[in-house]
Design a protein around this motif. Structure first.
Motif, mmCIF file in Angstrom:
data_model
loop_
_atom_site.group_PDB
_atom_site.id
_atom_site.type_symbol
_atom_site.label_atom_id
_atom_site.label_comp_id
_atom_site.label_asym_id
_atom_site.label_seq_id
_atom_site.Cartn_x
_atom_site.Cartn_y
_atom_site.Cartn_z
ATOM 1 N N VAL A 72 78.426 -22.812 29.058
ATOM 2 C CA VAL A 72 79.125 -23.419 30.195
ATOM 3 C C VAL A 72 79.872 -22.340 30.966
ATOM 4 O O VAL A 72 79.796 -22.257 32.191
ATOM 5 N N SER A 73 80.601 -21.497 30.249
ATOM 6 C CA SER A 73 81.339 -20.420 30.885
ATOM 7 C C SER A 73 80.396 -19.475 31.633
ATOM 8 O O SER A 73 80.675 -19.060 32.772
ATOM 9 N N ALA A 74 79.256 -19.145 31.014
ATOM 10 C CA ALA A 74 78.299 -18.247 31.645
ATOM 11 C C ALA A 74 77.691 -18.871 32.900
ATOM 12 O O ALA A 74 77.485 -18.188 33.913
ATOM 13 N N THR A 75 77.418 -20.174 32.849
ATOM 14 C CA THR A 75 76.855 -20.853 34.015
ATOM 15 C C THR A 75 77.853 -20.855 35.167
ATOM 16 O O THR A 75 77.494 -20.572 36.323
ATOM 17 N N ILE A 76 79.100 -21.185 34.873
ATOM 18 C CA ILE A 76 80.114 -21.206 35.929
ATOM 19 C C ILE A 76 80.338 -19.802 36.483
ATOM 20 O O ILE A 76 80.522 -19.618 37.702
ATOM 21 N N THR A 77 80.279 -18.782 35.620
ATOM 22 C CA THR A 77 80.381 -17.408 36.095
ATOM 23 C C THR A 77 79.271 -17.088 37.082
ATOM 24 O O THR A 77 79.499 -16.446 38.123
#
Length: 582
Positions: A136-141
């Protein structure tokens, strides 16, 4: 037993079963939790196809929660905008959000719980937050700049405090919680019965305040999408009010004492059955599980089946009986040679002449977030440095104490699909990108048609008795990874968990279902755990083998009724799938 792609959904479903709910109640509760726990992979604005076994009825059904193209979505309209493919992000690619209607139909027809009870876990997690997955964090990044520069409503939702949420931090969506609380409140105010409340909830979603907010946002706002241009939407309140989820007959095929059921060819599900029809005349047992002969043969059968998908599948009159005919498949099987095919070779079922879509020659600028999250702008798998797939979609399987079974693959409306609707806390999906902007194809864009979705839950009987509910995220790979899993059970002699854990492979030989619709003829992805000698032999036979990380392909889960026991297994890849039961 519950198995799925996120531990919170599996735990939620199991809690429902522990409290007396049936498999259908549990699947619905788990499905809504997936929207909160895996927001980069599905959302309320998406869709869900469901396969189920009703023990009371002794039969299999399909629930179609796949929305349709808006009335204004015509090929001419997109041509006027200068587009030769439907964008992979933004409002133009929205179809009617079918997930809510699909889950409600499942709950009304076969479930026992009330609306407030099945929505309570999702509301709790949306209000109080869930632990942020690394993915999730990587996608939002990946979409942070897009959100900050072009989609401020998404930035307000997914960049709390103006920053990308760290892995392991808590992420809430209080606006979504409020949306579902209002749906429940309006439903309970409208009726005192379970059925009346479910009807009122559907009304709130498709004709009431949810539909009004969607229609206003679509008509009154415009946003930059993957075409590089700014566009508004085509979805209207009439489109939502005119749609409802449906119950349909599945399509089945008998293979070595098993009967596999899939959705109709408005989705890609029957391509699983076509692969089995081609392999039914091949001695896979003699080849040896995961030998070079085995992987080559399964891959070449997939190429032929998916070529037929491209030519024949869609929300149209599909000659499925001819596509599954033994004589047709015997002729097609003869095309499997000793070397890898580099051609896309659809067949002529019943003597009909195939017509393939033409890949657009001009490529437009693209942004992160296009297509399905498992696919990047070049049609390649997006992977993390360790080779793990960053994301795809979701899946959940359930079997209860009475023998009811569910396989569901919710997807679409992921946080990077389109700008968040600020009044609702979720965004619209982009499934219309799967239509072709060419006339005369089964999957050509037309108002009121379903896109030829890749979402593909699976169900199987063994010796005439309900046996297995299974599936995986993965877009075009779903009906390759699922076939590999099924063959591992039937020919590899593996148990559920071992079949999921086994080295996985798939081809990108055919056009992607997602923007910008690229193909990579001859490319074969394998996990590096496949024997080096097998990889070398596959290359010698002409496959362009790309070796991925050891645990990078597939996110399968499954539940089974087998030998007097209930069984379940979930995918270890990504460290978030979970199976539970007692």
């Amino acid at each position: 037993m519950v198995a799925g792609t996120h531990w919170l959904a599996s735990a939620t479903g199991m809690s429902v079963l522990e409290r007396g709910g049936n498999a259908f109640d549990a699947a619905v509760a788990a499905g809504f939790v997936l929207q909160v726990a895996e927001p980069h992979l599905n959302g309320p604005g998406g869709e869900v196809p469901i396969l189920l076994w009703s023990e009371a009825e002794q039969r299999t059904h399909v629930v179609c929660g796949q929305g349709v193209a808006p009335a204004a979505a015509t090929i001419e309209r997109f041509r006027e905008l200068g587009l030769d493919v439907v964008p992979g992000t933004g409002l133009l690619a929205a179809t009617v959000p079918g997930a809510f209607g699909g889950w409600m139909l499942l709950l009304e027809r076969w479930g026992t719980w009330r609306l407030a009870d099945v929505l309570a876990p999702a509301i709790h997690y949306a209000e109080h937050g869930v632990p942020v997955l690394e993915r999730v964090s990587a996608t939002i990044t990946a979409v942070e700049d897009l959100f900050t520069a072009d989609w401020p409503t998404s930035a307000a939702t997914w960049l709390p405090g103006g920053r990308v949420p760290e892995p392991g931090s808590r992420l809430a969506n209080p606006v979504l919680a409020a949306t579902y609380r209002r749906v429940v409140a309006e439903a309970e105010a409208a009726s005192g019965t379970r059925e009346g409340q479910l009807a009122a909830a559907r009304h709130a979603w498709y004709e009431g305040f949810v539909a009004e907010a969607i229609a206003e946002f679509s008509a009154m706002t415009a946003w930059r999408d993957s075409s590089g241009e700014v566009h508004g939407g085509l979805l209207t309140g009439d489109d939502l009010a005119g749609w409802s989820a449906t119950i349909e007959e599945p399509v089945g095929f008998d293979y070595r004492g098993h009967t596999v059921y899939k959705t109709g060819p408005w989705g890609q599900g029957p391509v699983f059955l076509q692969q089995l029809a081609l392999l039914d005349g091949v001695d896979l047992d003699a080849m040896g599980y995961l030998s070079a002969d085995y992987v080559h043969t399964v891959t070449e059968a997939a190429k032929l089946a998916f070529a037929d998908r491209e030519a024949w599948y869609g929300d149209a009159d599909v000659p499925l009986a001819d596509l599954l005919d033994p004589a047709y498949n015997a002729a097609r099987r003869a095309l499997i040679g000793p070397r890898a095919s580099l051609d896309l070779l659809p067949g002529s079922p019943g003597g009909r002449e195939p017509r393939l879509p033409v890949l657009p020659g001009a490529r437009v600028p693209v942004t992160e977030g296009v297509g399905e999250p498992t696919v990047d702008t070049a049609g390649l798998e997006r992977t993390l440095p360790d080779g793990q797939v960053r994301g795809d979609t979701c899946h959940v399987d359930v079997v209860d104490r009475w023998g009811n079974m569910v396989s569901a693959t919710p997807s679409g409306g992921w946080l990077q699909s389109s700008p968040t609707i600020p009044a609702l806390g979720f965004c619209l999906g982009t499934r219309a990108q799967m239509f072709w902007l060419q006339e005369g194809l089964p999957s050509s864009l037309r108002p009121g048609a379903r896109p030829r979705t890749t979402l593909s839950p699976s169900f199987a009987l063994k010796d005439g008795r309900p046996w297995l509910a299974f599936g995986t995220p993965g877009g075009d790979q779903q009906d390759q990874w699922s076939v590999n899993f099924f063959l591992a059970l039937v020919h590899g002699g593996l148990n559920l968990q071992a079949a999921i854990d086994a080295p996985m492979f798939h081809t990108e030989h055919f056009p992607s279902s997602f923007f910008p619709r690229g193909a990579r003829p001859g490319v074969l992805h394998v996990e590096e755990r496949l024997e080096a000698g097998v990889v070398a032999e596959l290359r010698r036979r002409g496959h362009e083998v790309e070796v991925q990380g050891p645990w990078s392909l597939g996110r399968l889960s499954a539940v089974a009724r087998d030998g007097g026991f209930l069984k379940a297994a979930a995918n270890p890849r990504g460290a978030q799938g979970y199976a539970a039961g007692r």
